[in-house]
Design a protein around this motif. Structure first.
Motif, PDB file in Angstrom:
ATOM      1  N   ASP A 267       0.812  -1.222   0.000  1.00 20.96           N
ATOM      2  CA  ASP A 267       0.000   0.000   0.000  1.00 20.96           C
ATOM      3  C   ASP A 267       0.843   1.268   0.000  1.00 20.96           C
ATOM      4  N   GLY A 268       2.019   1.170  -0.568  1.00 20.84           N
ATOM      5  CA  GLY A 268       2.842   2.366  -0.734  1.00 20.84           C
ATOM      6  C   GLY A 268       3.893   2.576   0.334  1.00 20.84           C
ATOM      7  N   ALA A 269       4.005   1.642   1.293  1.00 20.80           N
ATOM      8  CA  ALA A 269       4.985   1.839   2.373  1.00 20.80           C
ATOM      9  C   ALA A 269       6.413   1.656   1.858  1.00 20.80           C
ATOM     10  N   THR A 270       6.658   0.576   1.106  1.00 25.13           N
ATOM     11  CA  THR A 270       8.000   0.323   0.585  1.00 25.13           C
ATOM     12  C   THR A 270       7.922   0.082  -0.919  1.00 25.13           C
ATOM     13  N   TRP A 271       9.035   0.330  -1.591  1.00 24.79           N
ATOM     14  CA  TRP A 271       9.039   0.326  -3.056  1.00 24.79           C
ATOM     15  C   TRP A 271      10.289  -0.357  -3.590  1.00 24.79           C
ATOM     16  N   ALA A 272      10.142  -0.960  -4.772  1.00 30.35           N
ATOM     17  CA  ALA A 272      11.283  -1.546  -5.471  1.00 30.35           C
ATOM     18  C   ALA A 272      11.136  -1.257  -6.960  1.00 30.35           C
ATOM     19  N   ASN A 273      12.270  -1.077  -7.615  1.00 25.47           N
ATOM     20  CA  ASN A 273      12.266  -0.827  -9.054  1.00 25.47           C
ATOM     21  C   ASN A 273      12.127  -2.143  -9.808  1.00 25.47           C
ATOM     22  N   ARG A 274      11.196  -2.186 -10.744  1.00 25.87           N
ATOM     23  CA  ARG A 274      11.033  -3.363 -11.598  1.00 25.87           C
ATOM     24  C   ARG A 274      11.121  -2.914 -13.063  1.00 25.87           C
ATOM     25  N   SER A 275      12.344  -2.706 -13.507  1.00 20.68           N
ATOM     26  CA  SER A 275      12.550  -2.262 -14.892  1.00 20.68           C
ATOM     27  C   SER A 275      13.528  -3.166 -15.634  1.00 20.68           C
ATOM     28  N   ASP A 276      13.783  -4.376 -15.095  1.00 21.20           N
ATOM     29  CA  ASP A 276      14.751  -5.265 -15.750  1.00 21.20           C
ATOM     30  C   ASP A 276      14.277  -5.618 -17.159  1.00 21.20           C
ATOM     31  N   GLY A 277      15.163  -5.397 -18.101  1.00 21.19           N
ATOM     32  CA  GLY A 277      14.834  -5.688 -19.490  1.00 21.19           C
ATOM     33  C   GLY A 277      14.633  -4.433 -20.321  1.00 21.19           C
ATOM     34  N   MET A 278      14.293  -3.317 -19.667  1.00 25.85           N
ATOM     35  CA  MET A 278      14.202  -2.056 -20.421  1.00 25.85           C
ATOM     36  C   MET A 278      15.611  -1.584 -20.762  1.00 25.85           C
ATOM     37  N   ARG A 279      15.703  -0.877 -21.860  1.00 23.47           N
ATOM     38  CA  ARG A 279      17.005  -0.355 -22.285  1.00 23.47           C
ATOM     39  C   ARG A 279      16.886   1.086 -22.745  1.00 23.47           C
ATOM     40  N   ALA A 280      17.841   1.902 -22.302  1.00 24.37           N
ATOM     41  CA  ALA A 280      17.844   3.324 -22.626  1.00 24.37           C
ATOM     42  C   ALA A 280      18.971   3.612 -23.608  1.00 24.37           C
ATOM     43  N   ALA A 281      18.616   4.135 -24.777  1.00 17.60           N
ATOM     44  CA  ALA A 281      19.631   4.475 -25.780  1.00 17.60           C
ATOM     45  C   ALA A 281      20.090   5.922 -25.654  1.00 17.60           C
ATOM     46  N   TYR A 282      19.483   6.672 -24.713  1.00 20.90           N
ATOM     47  CA  TYR A 282      19.833   8.090 -24.564  1.00 20.90           C
ATOM     48  C   TYR A 282      20.921   8.308 -23.520  1.00 20.90           C
ATOM     49  N   LEU A 283      21.501   7.191 -23.019  1.00 23.03           N
ATOM     50  CA  LEU A 283      22.583   7.258 -22.047  1.00 23.03           C
ATOM     51  C   LEU A 283      23.811   6.574 -22.629  1.00 23.03           C
ATOM     52  N   PRO A 284      24.991   6.792 -22.033  1.00 21.19           N
ATOM     53  CA  PRO A 284      26.155   6.040 -22.501  1.00 21.19           C
ATOM     54  C   PRO A 284      25.859   4.536 -22.469  1.00 21.19           C
ATOM     55  N   PRO A 285      26.397   3.786 -23.425  1.00 23.27           N
ATOM     56  CA  PRO A 285      26.018   2.377 -23.570  1.00 23.27           C
ATOM     57  C   PRO A 285      26.164   1.547 -22.302  1.00 23.27           C
ATOM     58  N   ASP A 286      27.166   1.832 -21.484  1.00 24.04           N
ATOM     59  CA  ASP A 286      27.350   1.016 -20.280  1.00 24.04           C
ATOM     60  C   ASP A 286      26.285   1.309 -19.218  1.00 24.04           C
ATOM     61  N   GLN A 287      25.461   2.308 -19.436  1.00 22.62           N
ATOM     62  CA  GLN A 287      24.391   2.629 -18.486  1.00 22.62           C
ATOM     63  C   GLN A 287      22.994   2.309 -19.044  1.00 22.62           C
ATOM     64  N   ALA A 288      22.956   1.687 -20.195  1.00 20.70           N
ATOM     65  CA  ALA A 288      21.669   1.497 -20.873  1.00 20.70           C
ATOM     66  C   ALA A 288      20.698   0.641 -20.069  1.00 20.70           C
ATOM     67  N   ASP A 289      21.223  -0.248 -19.233  1.00 18.91           N
ATOM     68  CA  ASP A 289      20.353  -1.159 -18.478  1.00 18.91           C
ATOM     69  C   ASP A 289      20.007  -0.650 -17.083  1.00 18.91           C
ATOM     70  N   ASP A 290      20.469   0.527 -16.725  1.00 17.82           N
ATOM     71  CA  ASP A 290      20.234   1.034 -15.368  1.00 17.82           C
ATOM     72  C   ASP A 290      18.728   1.198 -15.148  1.00 17.82           C
ATOM     73  N   PRO A 291      18.158   0.470 -14.204  1.00 19.47           N
ATOM     74  CA  PRO A 291      16.693   0.555 -14.032  1.00 19.47           C
ATOM     75  C   PRO A 291      16.224   1.920 -13.563  1.00 19.47           C
ATOM     76  N   ASP A 292      17.094   2.672 -12.895  1.00 20.22           N
ATOM     77  CA  ASP A 292      16.649   3.932 -12.289  1.00 20.22           C
ATOM     78  C   ASP A 292      16.634   5.110 -13.248  1.00 20.22           C
ATOM     79  N   THR A 293      17.071   4.878 -14.481  1.00 21.30           N
ATOM     80  CA  THR A 293      17.081   5.979 -15.447  1.00 21.30           C
ATOM     81  C   THR A 293      16.280   5.633 -16.698  1.00 21.30           C
ATOM     82  N   GLN A 294      15.430   4.603 -16.608  1.00 14.60           N
ATOM     83  CA  GLN A 294      14.593   4.250 -17.757  1.00 14.60           C
ATOM     84  C   GLN A 294      13.484   5.289 -17.942  1.00 14.60           C
ATOM     85  N   ASP A 295      13.059   5.428 -19.188  1.00 17.54           N
ATOM     86  CA  ASP A 295      11.988   6.388 -19.510  1.00 17.54           C
ATOM     87  C   ASP A 295      10.782   5.643 -20.088  1.00 17.54           C
TER      88      ASP A 295
END
Lengths: 370, 89
Positions: A190-218
């Protein structure tokens, strides 16, 4: 099927109704003012409208009589900033992320067993909760205080923003939020604790070694199949992704023609294999490819796509659909889409064919069936 | 007393003015005004109490620069105008 939808636009809130003569819009509520988010609460029939004044901030209005009268109620607001709260700067631009509501960007109802519960996502990334139909709001500190928030940055607006709130219909204490740019975050308490679930998304707008970072996905927009709630569709800045395990893992979907770039997605409410998208040519060219305003639809879980054209403008059309610009009714048969050029089209057959509304609307920010 | 006026753009939101409030610092003047017009607060200041970034405050014809602390003295007989700072479209 639902016979009405609301259009939140750059210059007012329009009600569109199906009559014996077809779909017709009524004169706007809040004329001249920006309506970035609306909610029609299925539990009690109340309507909510975020009213954003260019000069005077974001307000929230509620109607108990389907828009005949409105009452201004409390808008989400941050508590006073504690003296020891860290100053967070945008990792892209170095500017300070404000401790203040810039914009209420999305609004959702809680579960059937949570009367009065509302959720509101804002720019600069604060999630707010109400348990009294919006008469008061509290900041969800379990998400706001996550250290990973320091990695979030703006996408769509200058600062990070929560644009999607997905309450699990099986258990409304489980919910997810989509952040541009910060990924997909889930709470199971109910909103008390949170976890990022973005595994598998990829960001091409960041340097390639950061493309898998879940915290910067759009994830531009995330939409859930209500009949099979583990199935999520995401229109991401870098393509379309799908999850069949409530976001624990995401798989890229092969890009459809004419493009996998866009902002909006509408999951079919019943069929987990079906979803609709509104493509633009590319992130560097946010207009329809070759002036053809088309939509895309998959009916096989993203393996293949149809390009939907019937009834849509296929010549000299420059309509872009924002994140909240598509909605379906509860059957999935009626679909409405609105563009930043003020074009609005309705389908009665799940997207096979489209009818334009004969109105030049202001730029459409959000579409929502009543 | 201090006279506070608001832009006519806020009339459609139900705010007319002008109001007469006791002199003090600008913050004291605004707080006194918000006591009698509580809904006006969120239109003029943000959730941290700062003058909204697209709101302009004029004190006897001079635009306010201390938008965060609002400690400028506002003596009796002053005229305060709360206006839109033209921007956007």
């Amino acid at each position: 099927m639902q016979h009405r939808f609301l259009l939140g636009t750059r210059k007012g809130l329009f009600v569109v109704e199906r009559t014996v003569h077809g779909w017709r819009s009524l004169p706007p509520h809040f004329p001249g003012l920006q309506i970035p988010a609306v909610l029609t609460d299925p539990r009690d029939g109340a309507w909510y409208a975020v009213v954003h004044h260019g000069h005077f901030g974001t307000k929230l209005h509620r109607s108990a009589d389907s828009g005949r009268t409105w009452k201004e109620i409390a808008a989400p607001a941050f508590p006073p900033k504690p003296a020891d709260a860290p100053e967070i700067r945008c990792p892209m631009r170095g500017v300070t992320i404000p401790w203040s509501v810039e914009l209420a960007w999305c609004l959702e109802a809680g579960g059937d067993d949570q009367p009065g519960r509302l959720w509101c996502g804002t720019v600069p990334g604060g999630l707010f909760k109400s348990d009294n139909h919006g008469d008061s709001w509290s900041l969800v500190t379990g998400l706001w205080n996550r250290p990973e928030r320091a990695k979030w940055f703006g996408g769509g607006y200058d600062y990070p923003g929560i644009h999607s709130i997905l309450v699990d219909p099986r258990d409304p204490t489980r919910l997810g939020v989509g952040v541009s740019c910060g990924g997909y975050w889930v709470s199971e308490d109910d909103g008390a604790t949170w976890a990022n679930r973005s595994d598998g998304m990829r960001a091409a707008y960041l340097p390639p070694d950061q493309a898998d970072d879940p915290d910067t996905q759009d994830p531009h927009r995330i939409s859930r199949c209500l009949a099979e709630p583990d199935v999520l569709w995401c229109q991401h800045h870098n393509g379309i992704f799908r999850s069949t395990d409530d976001g624990r893992s995401w798989k890229a979907v092969p890009p459809p023609e004419p493009s996998g770039f866009g902002f909006a997605v509408a999951a079919h409410p019943i069929d987990p294999q079906t979803a609709l998208f509104a493509p633009a040519e590319a992130d560097v060219c946010r207009i329809p490819k070759a002036g053809r305003f088309v939509l895309t639809r998959t009916r096989d879980g993203g393996k293949g796509f149809e390009t939907l054209t019937r009834g849509l403008p296929l010549d000299e059309a420059y309509d872009l659909v924002y994140r909240h610009g598509i909605d379906t009714d509860a059957t999935g048969n009626r679909v409405a889409v609105g563009s930043t050029s003020g074009g609005v089209w309705v389908s009665e057959d799940g997207g096979d064919g489209w009818m334009p509304l004969p109105v030049r609307f202001p730029p459409v920010l959000t579409v929502r069936f009543v | 007393m201090v006279t506070v006026h608001v832009t006519q753009h806020l009339r459609r939101e139900g705010f007319e003015g002008p109001w007469q409030v006791a002199p003090g610092s600008l913050r004291q003047v605004l707080d006194a005004l918000f006591q009698s017009e509580p809904r006006l607060r969120s239109y003029v200041v943000d959730d941290q109490g700062r003058i909204r970034k697209h709101v302009a405050v004029f004190l006897d014809g001079e635009a306010l620069t201390d938008r965060e602390h609002q400690q400028v003295p506002v003596p009796g007989g002053s005229e305060v105008h709360l206006l839109q700072a033209l921007s956007g479209g």
